[in-house]
Write a protein that holds these residues in place. Structure first.
Motif, PDB file in Angstrom:
ATOM      1  N   LYS A 115      -1.531 -17.507  -9.351  1.00 50.09           N
ATOM      2  CA  LYS A 115      -2.632 -17.106  -9.657  1.00 50.09           C
ATOM      3  C   LYS A 115      -3.208 -17.765 -11.047  1.00 50.09           C
ATOM      4  N   PHE A 116      -4.649 -17.638 -11.111  1.00 47.39           N
ATOM      5  CA  PHE A 116      -5.368 -18.238 -12.269  1.00 47.39           C
ATOM      6  C   PHE A 116      -6.304 -17.007 -12.591  1.00 47.39           C
ATOM      7  N   ASP A 119      -7.019 -20.279  -2.532  1.00 47.66           N
ATOM      8  CA  ASP A 119      -7.306 -19.919  -1.279  1.00 47.66           C
ATOM      9  C   ASP A 119      -8.630 -18.815  -1.670  1.00 47.66           C
ATOM     10  N   LYS A 120      -8.395 -18.143  -2.608  1.00 46.86           N
ATOM     11  CA  LYS A 120      -9.711 -17.023  -2.781  1.00 46.86           C
ATOM     12  C   LYS A 120     -10.017 -17.039  -4.242  1.00 46.86           C
ATOM     13  N   VAL A 121     -11.484 -17.337  -4.529  1.00 45.74           N
ATOM     14  CA  VAL A 121     -12.106 -17.169  -6.012  1.00 45.74           C
ATOM     15  C   VAL A 121     -12.990 -16.076  -5.846  1.00 45.74           C
ATOM     16  N   THR A 122     -12.635 -15.206  -6.872  1.00 44.03           N
ATOM     17  CA  THR A 122     -13.538 -14.117  -6.936  1.00 44.03           C
ATOM     18  C   THR A 122     -13.975 -13.675  -8.416  1.00 44.03           C
ATOM     19  N   CYS A 123     -15.355 -13.240  -8.836  1.00 42.25           N
ATOM     20  CA  CYS A 123     -15.784 -13.306  -9.911  1.00 42.25           C
ATOM     21  C   CYS A 123     -15.826 -11.484 -10.114  1.00 42.25           C
ATOM     22  N   VAL A 167     -11.002 -14.611 -10.862  1.00 39.64           N
ATOM     23  CA  VAL A 167      -9.799 -14.547 -10.419  1.00 39.64           C
ATOM     24  C   VAL A 167      -9.585 -15.193  -9.247  1.00 39.64           C
ATOM     25  N   CYS A 168      -8.641 -16.170  -9.407  1.00 34.58           N
ATOM     26  CA  CYS A 168      -8.156 -17.425  -8.564  1.00 34.58           C
ATOM     27  C   CYS A 168      -6.882 -17.012  -7.799  1.00 34.58           C
ATOM     28  N   GLU A 169      -6.677 -16.660  -6.757  1.00 32.38           N
ATOM     29  CA  GLU A 169      -5.604 -16.354  -5.915  1.00 32.38           C
ATOM     30  C   GLU A 169      -5.250 -17.380  -4.936  1.00 32.38           C
ATOM     31  N   GLY A 170      -3.928 -17.814  -4.830  1.00 31.31           N
ATOM     32  CA  GLY A 170      -3.364 -18.770  -3.928  1.00 31.31           C
ATOM     33  C   GLY A 170      -3.441 -19.992  -4.180  1.00 31.31           C
ATOM     34  N   TYR A 171      -3.152 -20.622  -5.098  1.00 31.93           N
ATOM     35  CA  TYR A 171      -3.100 -21.876  -5.723  1.00 31.93           C
ATOM     36  C   TYR A 171      -2.623 -22.849  -4.547  1.00 31.93           C
TER      37      TYR A 171
END
Length: 287
Positions: free
Chosen positions: A151-152, A174-178, A194-198
Motif C-alpha cells: 500500500k501507498f 489495483d485500487k486508487v482512492t482519494c 490511498v493506493c492499495e494492491g501494488y
C-alpha cells in the motif's frame, strides 16, 4: 503547534497535545486507518517526510510492540520515538533506498506513507505542481520498496489536473482512492491518495519515474497514452471519520477553566529554521 490562538480556534490542536501527539496530523492517519484498515498484516513500514513524527507515533502505537519495523525518513532531524528507527536523509537520493532496505534486511515494505508538503505560496497552481513533484519522489522510492500487494498513502493537493495523477497511479495499483479525513480542513486543497494492491505491469521499471518527467516503459507508454486520451481515471472520493468527530473548520467552546491553560508542545522543533537568527540575536550579531 500554537499555545493559545490555535488551541481556541481548532480543537484538534488541543486534542493532539492532550493525547500526546506531536502534531494534529496524527488524527488524519488515524481516520484514514479507520476507513481503510491500513495496518492489518503490516510488519515493515516506511514513513517519508516524517518530521516531527506524528504519523510515526500513530504507527508505533497502532502496531503491536516488536511486531513491525518502522523507518521514519526526513531531511530534518526527528526526535527519538520508541519502536521507530529515524533516518535523516533525502528521499530523492539513491543511498536512501539502500539504507532503508538494509534496515529491513533486504525485505520489501508492506506500506509506504508520506505526509510531506511544501511551504505553500498561496498560488494554487504552483503549490499543486510542487506537491505533485514531492509525491512523485515518494512514489519513486515506494515502487522500489513495496512488495506486490503493498500500500501507498500520500498527501495530494486536489486541483484541475489531479485526474492525470489518478491515471498514473492506477497503472501501478489495483485500487486508487482519494480520501479526505474529517481532521483536514474543508477549506484546504489537501486530501490523501490511498493506493492499495501494488501490481506493477509487465515491463515497469521503478527508476523510470523521475522528478523531471513521468516516463512510462515502452510497452506501457502507448497503452497509457491511449487510455488517458480517451478518458482519464477518476478516483472515488471518500470522507473519512465519523460525523460525531470534531469538525476541523468549526470553533468549539473549551470547558470552563480549561481555556486559560496553555499547553506546551509535545515535542519542540529539533532544528527550526529560525534557530540561527535567534542565536545571532542573543549574540548581538543580527543585522
Amino acid at each position: 503547534m500554537g499555545k493559545c490562538s490555535k488551541d481556541k480556534r481548532d480543537l484538534y490542536y488541543r486534542k493532539a497535545k492532550e493525547q500526546g501527539w506531536r502534531a494534529r496530523s496524527a488524527f488524519k492517519l488515524l481516520q484514514l486507518d479507520s476507513e481503510f484498515h491500513l495496518f492489518e498484516g503490516v510488519s515493515r513500514v516506511v514513513d517519508l517526510c516524517a518530521a516531527p513524527g506524528s504519523w510515526s507515533q500513530v504507527l508505533s502505537r497502532s502496531l503491536p510492540e516488536g511486531s513491525a519495523t518502522i523507518v521514519s525518513v526526513d531531511l530534518q532531524p526527528i526526535a527519538p520515538l520508541p519502536g521507530v528507527i529515524t533516518l535523516q536523509a533525502d528521499i530523492t537520493h539513491p543511498a536512501t533506498l539502500t539504507s532503508i532496505l538494509k534496515l529491513f534486511g533486504g525485505e520489501p515494505a508492506d506500506i509506504v506513507c508520506s505526509d510531506g508538503a511544501p511551504d505553500v505560496t498561496g498560488l494554487h497552481d504552483l503549490d499543486e505542481y510542487i506537491q505533485g513533484q514531492l509525491l512523485l519522489s515518494a512514489l519513486t522510492l515506494a515502487t522500489n520498496l513495496l512488495r506486490p500487494g503493498g500500500k501507498f498513502v500520500a498527501k495530494i493537493f486536489r486541483g484541475r489536473d489531479v485526474d492525470l495523477l489518478y491515471s498514473q497511479l492506477s497503472l501501478l495499483f489495483d485500487k486508487v482512492t482519494c480520501a479526505k479525513p474529517r481532521s483536514s480542513r474543508a477549506s484546504s486543497l489537501e486530501s490523501f491518495i490511498v493506493c492499495e494492491g501494488y501490481r506493477p505491469r509487465r515491463g515497469w521499471l521503478p527508476e523510470s519515474l523521475t522528478l523531471a518527467k513521468t516516463k512510462l516503459p515502452l510497452d506501457l507508454e502507448s497503452t497509457a497514452a491511449g487510455s488517458m486520451d480517451r478518458e482519464r481515471a477518476i478516483a472515488p472520493f471518500i470522507a473519512c471519520g465519523d460525523l460525531s468527530d470534531f469538525d476541523a473548520d468549526a470553533t468549539y467552546q473549551i470547558e470552563k477553566g480549561v481555556g486559560s491553560i496553555s499547553l506546551e508542545p509535545v515535542q519542540k522543533p529539533t532544528a527550526p529554521p529560525y534557530k540561527t537568527a535567534l542565536e545571532k540575536k542573543r549574540n548581538g550579531t543580527l543585522r
